[in-house]
Design an enzyme around this catalytic site. Structure first.
Site, mmCIF file in Angstrom:
data_model
loop_
_atom_site.group_PDB
_atom_site.id
_atom_site.type_symbol
_atom_site.label_atom_id
_atom_site.label_comp_id
_atom_site.label_asym_id
_atom_site.label_seq_id
_atom_site.Cartn_x
_atom_site.Cartn_y
_atom_site.Cartn_z
ATOM 1 N N ASN A 149 10.319 -0.735 0.557
ATOM 2 C CA ASN A 149 10.825 -0.652 -0.054
ATOM 3 C C ASN A 149 11.340 1.503 1.401
ATOM 4 O O ASN A 149 10.062 2.127 1.075
ATOM 5 C CB ASN A 149 10.607 0.594 -1.071
ATOM 6 C CG ASN A 149 11.409 1.152 -1.383
ATOM 7 O OD1 ASN A 149 12.306 1.640 -1.122
ATOM 8 N ND2 ASN A 149 10.432 2.449 -2.848
ATOM 9 N N TRP A 150 12.245 1.223 2.106
ATOM 10 C CA TRP A 150 12.519 2.178 2.965
ATOM 11 C C TRP A 150 12.859 3.474 2.054
ATOM 12 O O TRP A 150 12.658 4.321 2.710
ATOM 13 C CB TRP A 150 13.670 1.484 3.184
ATOM 14 C CG TRP A 150 13.146 0.954 4.643
ATOM 15 C CD1 TRP A 150 12.143 0.338 4.949
ATOM 16 C CD2 TRP A 150 14.102 0.471 5.879
ATOM 17 N NE1 TRP A 150 12.197 -0.954 5.989
ATOM 18 C CE2 TRP A 150 12.866 -0.158 6.678
ATOM 19 C CE3 TRP A 150 15.143 0.431 6.722
ATOM 20 C CZ2 TRP A 150 13.974 -0.482 7.611
ATOM 21 C CZ3 TRP A 150 15.986 -0.574 7.391
ATOM 22 C CH2 TRP A 150 14.604 -0.704 8.549
ATOM 23 N N LYS A 151 13.113 3.254 1.302
ATOM 24 C CA LYS A 151 13.511 5.012 0.494
ATOM 25 C C LYS A 151 14.836 5.087 1.016
ATOM 26 O O LYS A 151 15.815 4.635 1.047
ATOM 27 C CB LYS A 151 12.720 5.752 0.032
ATOM 28 C CG LYS A 151 11.109 4.935 -0.596
ATOM 29 C CD LYS A 151 9.881 5.989 -0.748
ATOM 30 C CE LYS A 151 8.701 5.421 -1.647
ATOM 31 N NZ LYS A 151 8.053 6.087 -2.085
ATOM 32 N N HIS B 87 11.710 2.528 -10.608
ATOM 33 C CA HIS B 87 10.634 3.270 -9.927
ATOM 34 C C HIS B 87 10.448 3.830 -10.471
ATOM 35 O O HIS B 87 11.580 5.213 -10.936
ATOM 36 C CB HIS B 87 11.557 3.223 -8.055
ATOM 37 C CG HIS B 87 10.287 3.299 -7.017
ATOM 38 N ND1 HIS B 87 10.022 4.803 -6.564
ATOM 39 C CD2 HIS B 87 9.411 2.915 -6.113
ATOM 40 C CE1 HIS B 87 8.272 4.865 -5.748
ATOM 41 N NE2 HIS B 87 9.047 3.940 -5.219
ATOM 42 N N GLU C 90 10.052 7.522 -8.554
ATOM 43 C CA GLU C 90 10.812 8.562 -8.508
ATOM 44 C C GLU C 90 12.188 8.375 -9.349
ATOM 45 O O GLU C 90 12.104 9.711 -8.932
ATOM 46 C CB GLU C 90 10.774 8.174 -6.941
ATOM 47 C CG GLU C 90 9.730 8.602 -5.784
ATOM 48 C CD GLU C 90 9.551 7.645 -4.515
ATOM 49 O OE1 GLU C 90 10.706 7.404 -4.256
ATOM 50 O OE2 GLU C 90 8.724 7.816 -3.997
ATOM 51 N N GLU D 77 2.384 0.230 -9.976
ATOM 52 C CA GLU D 77 3.373 0.976 -9.019
ATOM 53 C C GLU D 77 2.421 2.533 -9.606
ATOM 54 O O GLU D 77 3.186 3.049 -10.274
ATOM 55 C CB GLU D 77 4.339 1.291 -8.613
ATOM 56 C CG GLU D 77 4.660 0.543 -7.850
ATOM 57 C CD GLU D 77 5.387 1.218 -6.608
ATOM 58 O OE1 GLU D 77 5.246 0.608 -5.013
ATOM 59 O OE2 GLU D 77 6.423 1.894 -6.897
ATOM 60 N N GLY E 228 2.420 7.328 -1.440
ATOM 61 C CA GLY E 228 2.795 8.500 -0.310
ATOM 62 C C GLY E 228 1.400 9.641 -0.234
ATOM 63 O O GLY E 228 1.401 10.965 0.344
ATOM 64 N N SER F 62 0.899 3.369 -1.626
ATOM 65 C CA SER F 62 0.101 3.682 -0.121
ATOM 66 C C SER F 62 -1.248 2.822 0.074
ATOM 67 O O SER F 62 -2.211 2.252 1.108
ATOM 68 C CB SER F 62 -1.240 4.711 -0.283
ATOM 69 O OG SER F 62 -0.709 6.393 -0.554
ATOM 70 N N GLY G 61 6.108 1.064 0.710
ATOM 71 C CA GLY G 61 6.845 2.589 1.180
ATOM 72 C C GLY G 61 7.379 2.862 2.271
ATOM 73 O O GLY G 61 7.640 2.123 3.656
ATOM 74 N N GLY G 62 6.413 4.072 2.892
ATOM 75 C CA GLY G 62 6.133 4.792 4.277
ATOM 76 C C GLY G 62 5.554 3.346 5.284
ATOM 77 O O GLY G 62 6.246 3.305 6.071
HETATM 78 P P1 PGA Z 1 4.527 3.959 -0.583
HETATM 79 O O1 PGA Z 1 5.173 3.961 -1.699
HETATM 80 O O2 PGA Z 1 3.954 2.661 0.114
HETATM 81 O O3 PGA Z 1 5.197 4.991 0.497
HETATM 82 O O4 PGA Z 1 3.465 4.773 -0.903
HETATM 83 C C1 PGA Z 1 5.478 3.220 -2.375
HETATM 84 C C2 PGA Z 1 6.598 3.137 -2.974
HETATM 85 O O5 PGA Z 1 6.983 4.104 -3.835
HETATM 86 O O6 PGA Z 1 7.011 1.738 -3.605
#
Ligand code: PGA
Length: 245
Positions: A11-13, A100, A102, A169, A175, A206, A227-228
Site C-alpha cells: 500500500n503506497w498510500k 482503510h 485512514e 489492521e 505507521g 507496521s 505500507g511504509g
Molecule cells: P504501515 O501501513 O505498514 O506503514 O503501518 C499499513 C497500512 O496502512 O496499510
C-alpha cells in the site's frame, strides 16, 4: 513456514512518482527466481496516478496492481475529484483496498464502505477489505465487538464473498512500529475467520523486515498489507524472503 499461499500487498498510500516505478524491476527479478514463487501473491496498490504505468511495467510478471479506494457510484457522474471502480478497472487495477482506517478516519462509514464494496464487486474488482480497532477501543476491550460490527455492516447483503480478502489492521499499529502480541493476534485472526468463513485474512500495521519473523510464527495469517516498508523494494523483498525461511 513452508508451502502456504501468502499475500503481500503493497500500500503506497499518497507516495510515489513515475520514477518510483524503476524499483519494481528488483521485485520482478526477485520473484522470477524465488523458489516459493508459486505460493507468493504480490499486489501493488499505488496512487491512482500510477496504476496505468505500473500495470504496463508489470505486464509480463505475476505481480498485479490494485487501487487504494474508489467512489461508491457505479456510473459516471458529477463527483469532482473522484474515480469509480469501473474507471480503475479500465486502467489496469484488479484489486481495490476499501475501508482503510485512514479513510474511515476522514469520515467513511460502514454503510459507505458497504456501498463501495458492492460497486467494486460489480466492476469485477477483488476487494481488500480493511477492518481494525482504535487504541481507545482496544483499551476498552471492545476490539471484537468493533470488528464484528465492521464485518457485519461492511459486508451487509453481500452473498458471494469469494473475491473479498479481509485485512485486519489495528489502527494503533499503522505507521507506529507497534504490532499486537502473537497470542492476541492469533486469537483475533481466528475470531475473524470464524465470523467470516472460508476466507483469507491478512494482517497489516507496521510490518517490516525486523518483525516479520515474529509475525510469520502466527500461522493462521494468510499474508500482509504493508505500507511504509513496501515503498522500499529491498525491505519488501526481505519481508517476502523471511516469510518462507
Ligand atoms: P504501515 O501501513 O505498514 O506503514 O503501518 C499499513 C497500512 O496502512 O496499510
Amino acid at each position: 513456514m513452508t508451502n502456504k499461499y501468502m499475500y503481500f500487498i503493497a500500500n503506497w498510500k499518497m507516495f510515489g512518482s513515475l520514477n518510483s516505478l524503476n524499483s519494481l524491476h528488483n521485485v520482478v527479478k526477485f520473484l522470477k527466481k524465488f523458489k516459493k514463487n508459486k505460493y507468493t501473491k504480490i499486489i501493488y496498490c499505488p496512487p491512482n496516478t500510477l496504476i496505468r504505468p505500473m500495470s504496463k511495467k508489470l505486464k509480463n510478471s505475476n505481480i498485479v496492481v490494485g487501487a487504494q479506494n474508489c467512489h461508491e457510484n457505479q456510473k459516471y457522474g458529477a463527483f469532482t475529484g473522484f474515480v469509480n471502480s469501473a474507471m480503475l478497472k479500465n486502467v489496469g487495477a484488479k484489486y481495490v483496498i476499501i475501508g482503510h482506517s485512514e479513510n474511515r478516519k476522514s469520515g467513511e462509514s460502514n454503510k459507505l464502505i458497504n456501498a463501495k464494496i458492492k460497486s467494486a464487486l460489480k466492476a469485477n474488482l477483488k476487494i481488500i477489505f480493511c477492518i481494525g480497532e482504535t487504541l481507545k477501543e482496544k483499551r476498552k476491550k471492545i476490539t471484537k465487538k468493533i470488528l464484528n460490527k465492521q464485518i457485519k455492516l461492511g459486508l451487509d447483503h453481500i452473498k458471494n464473498k469469494k473475491n473479498i480478502i479481509i485485512a485486519y489492521e489495528p489502527v494503533w499499529s499503522i505507521g507506529t512500529g507497534l504490532i499486537p502480541k502473537a497470542k492476541e493476534l492469533y486469537d483475533i485472526i481466528d475470531f475473524i475467520k470464524k465470523k467470516y468463513k472460508n476466507n483469507k485474512v491478512l494482517y497489516g500495521g507496521s510490518v517490516n523486515p525486523k518483525n516479520i519473523n515474529e509475525l510469520k510464527s502466527i500461522d493462521n495469517i494468510d499474508g500482509y498489507l504493508i505500507g511504509g516498508a513496501s515503498q522500499d523494494s529491498k525491505k519488501f523483498i526481505d519481508i517476502i524472503k523471511k516469510t518462507y525461511n
